[in-house]
Design a protein around this motif. Structure first.
Motif, short mmCIF file in Angstrom:
data_model
loop_
_atom_site.label_atom_id
_atom_site.label_comp_id
_atom_site.label_asym_id
_atom_site.label_seq_id
_atom_site.Cartn_x
_atom_site.Cartn_y
_atom_site.Cartn_z
N SER A 63 0.51 25.67 85.91
CA SER A 63 0.43 24.25 86.26
C SER A 63 0.77 23.38 85.06
O SER A 63 1.47 22.37 85.19
N VAL A 64 0.29 23.76 83.89
CA VAL A 64 0.61 23.01 82.68
C VAL A 64 2.12 23.01 82.43
O VAL A 64 2.69 22.01 81.98
N PHE A 65 2.78 24.11 82.81
CA PHE A 65 4.22 24.23 82.57
C PHE A 65 5.05 23.82 83.78
O PHE A 65 6.27 24.03 83.80
N GLY A 66 4.44 23.22 84.78
CA GLY A 66 5.19 22.67 85.90
C GLY A 66 5.69 23.68 86.91
O GLY A 66 6.69 23.43 87.59
N LEU A 67 4.99 24.82 87.05
CA LEU A 67 5.46 25.89 87.91
C LEU A 67 4.63 26.05 89.19
O LEU A 67 4.81 27.05 89.90
N THR A 68 3.73 25.11 89.47
CA THR A 68 2.93 25.19 90.68
C THR A 68 3.10 23.91 91.50
O THR A 68 3.78 22.97 91.08
N LYS A 86 9.21 18.66 85.47
CA LYS A 86 9.77 20.00 85.63
C LYS A 86 9.68 20.76 84.30
O LYS A 86 9.60 20.15 83.23
N PRO A 87 9.70 22.10 84.37
CA PRO A 87 9.59 22.90 83.14
C PRO A 87 10.60 22.52 82.06
O PRO A 87 10.25 22.47 80.88
N HIS A 92 10.84 20.03 76.39
CA HIS A 92 11.23 18.98 75.44
C HIS A 92 10.01 18.25 74.87
O HIS A 92 10.10 17.67 73.78
N GLU A 93 8.90 18.27 75.60
CA GLU A 93 7.69 17.59 75.12
C GLU A 93 7.00 18.37 74.00
O GLU A 93 6.17 17.83 73.28
N GLY A 94 7.33 19.68 73.87
CA GLY A 94 6.74 20.47 72.80
C GLY A 94 5.80 21.57 73.27
O GLY A 94 4.84 21.92 72.56
N ILE A 95 6.07 22.13 74.45
CA ILE A 95 5.25 23.21 74.99
C ILE A 95 6.13 24.44 75.21
O ILE A 95 7.19 24.36 75.83
N GLY A 96 5.71 25.59 74.69
CA GLY A 96 6.37 26.85 74.94
C GLY A 96 5.51 27.72 75.84
O GLY A 96 4.28 27.65 75.78
N TYR A 97 6.15 28.54 76.66
CA TYR A 97 5.42 29.33 77.66
C TYR A 97 5.91 30.76 77.66
O TYR A 97 7.12 31.01 77.73
N VAL A 98 4.97 31.71 77.61
CA VAL A 98 5.28 33.13 77.70
C VAL A 98 4.57 33.69 78.92
O VAL A 98 3.35 33.87 78.91
N PRO A 99 5.30 33.96 80.02
CA PRO A 99 4.67 34.50 81.22
C PRO A 99 4.23 35.94 81.01
O PRO A 99 4.67 36.61 80.07
N GLN A 100 3.37 36.42 81.91
CA GLN A 100 2.88 37.78 81.79
C GLN A 100 3.95 38.81 82.13
O GLN A 100 4.08 39.82 81.45
#
Length: 249
Positions: A63-68, A86-87, A92-100
């Motif tokens: 949800s934080v990364f815009g995927l829900t 959107k992700p 661009h806002e400064g969030i990186g995401y590593v999915p499981q």
């Protein structure tokens, strides 16, 4: 909710976090998974989310990364509302995401995977690539190797390295120890600690709850898509109710 474990449910009045999730309702399509979830991450903080299977932990991360599917409440990052972005905008806002799962491009080389982490830029920043190789020397050694041929631990390092290519202020990690051999789990946690020590805030969902809570600044326990307990990691580990209900005693 225990009195002790709930005392850090929100930041002190007047203190703003890097990430603030408030009364969040979210899910997938018509299926609501989260109900009224609150969560904070301060600048440079390491926060862990634990809980039983199906509690909604990964849904918070997505949800934080815009995927829900957003259904209500708010998510703000550095003071900006991001709950309807959107992700590709959130990156661009400064969030990186590593999915499981499926977190590397198996048919691409290590270097190509890292370059994909900077796809939103006109060109790959060589200093970022150098920083990732300095942090994970094994990746430089396997620069031309296909990602799918790496070990599980090396693939997890590659996934984190790709997420760090844009030097995010917040790194989201979904079950980083999942599937790793037991002797590699501590090494993975050590690497995450060093990323955090270097100034990147970390929000992590983790199945190895006891070890994750030992290492984090604050922890959240979710159950049935709702907040159950929130406190410093050490306080949650010491709380009898939390230990009995969620940590196996």
């Amino acid at each position: 909710m225990s009195q002790q474990a709930s005392r850090e449910a929100s930041l002190p009045d007047g203190e703003s976090g890097l990430l603030a999730v408030r009364d969040l309702d979210a899910g997938y399509g018509d299926l609501q998974v989260l109900s009224g979830v609150d969560l904070d991450v301060r600048d440079g903080e390491h926060v862990t989310v634990v809980g039983p299977n199906g509690a909604g932990k990964s849904t918070v991360m997505k949800s934080v990364f815009g995927l829900t599917t957003y259904m209500g409440g708010s998510i703000t990052f550095a003071g900006e509302a991001i709950h309807e972005r959107k992700p590709e905008e959130i990156i661009h806002e400064g969030i990186g995401y590593v999915p499981q799962n499926e977190n590397v491009f198996a048919g691409l080389s290590v270097r190509e995977n890292l370059e994909m982490g900077a796809y939103v830029l006109d060109e790959v920043p060589e200093d970022s690539l150098r920083a990732v190789y300095d942090r994970f020397p094994i990746l430089e050694e396997r620069d031309d190797q296909k990602a799918g041929s790496l070990s599980g631990g090396q693939q997890q390092m590659l996934a984190m390295g790709r997420a760090l290519m844009l030097d995010p202020d917040l790194l989201l990690l979904d079950e980083p120890s999942a599937g790793l051999a037991p002797d590699l789990v501590d090494e993975m946690f050590d690497r995450i600690d060093r990323i955090n020590d270097d100034g990147t805030a970390v929000l992590m969902v983790e199945q190895n709850a006891k070890e994750a809570l030992r290492r984090c600044d604050r922890g959240y326990v979710l159950a049935n898509g709702q907040n159950s307990y929130m406190d410093d990691g050490d306080a949650l580990l010491a709380d009898d109710e939390v230990r009995q209900q969620f940590l196996g005693g």
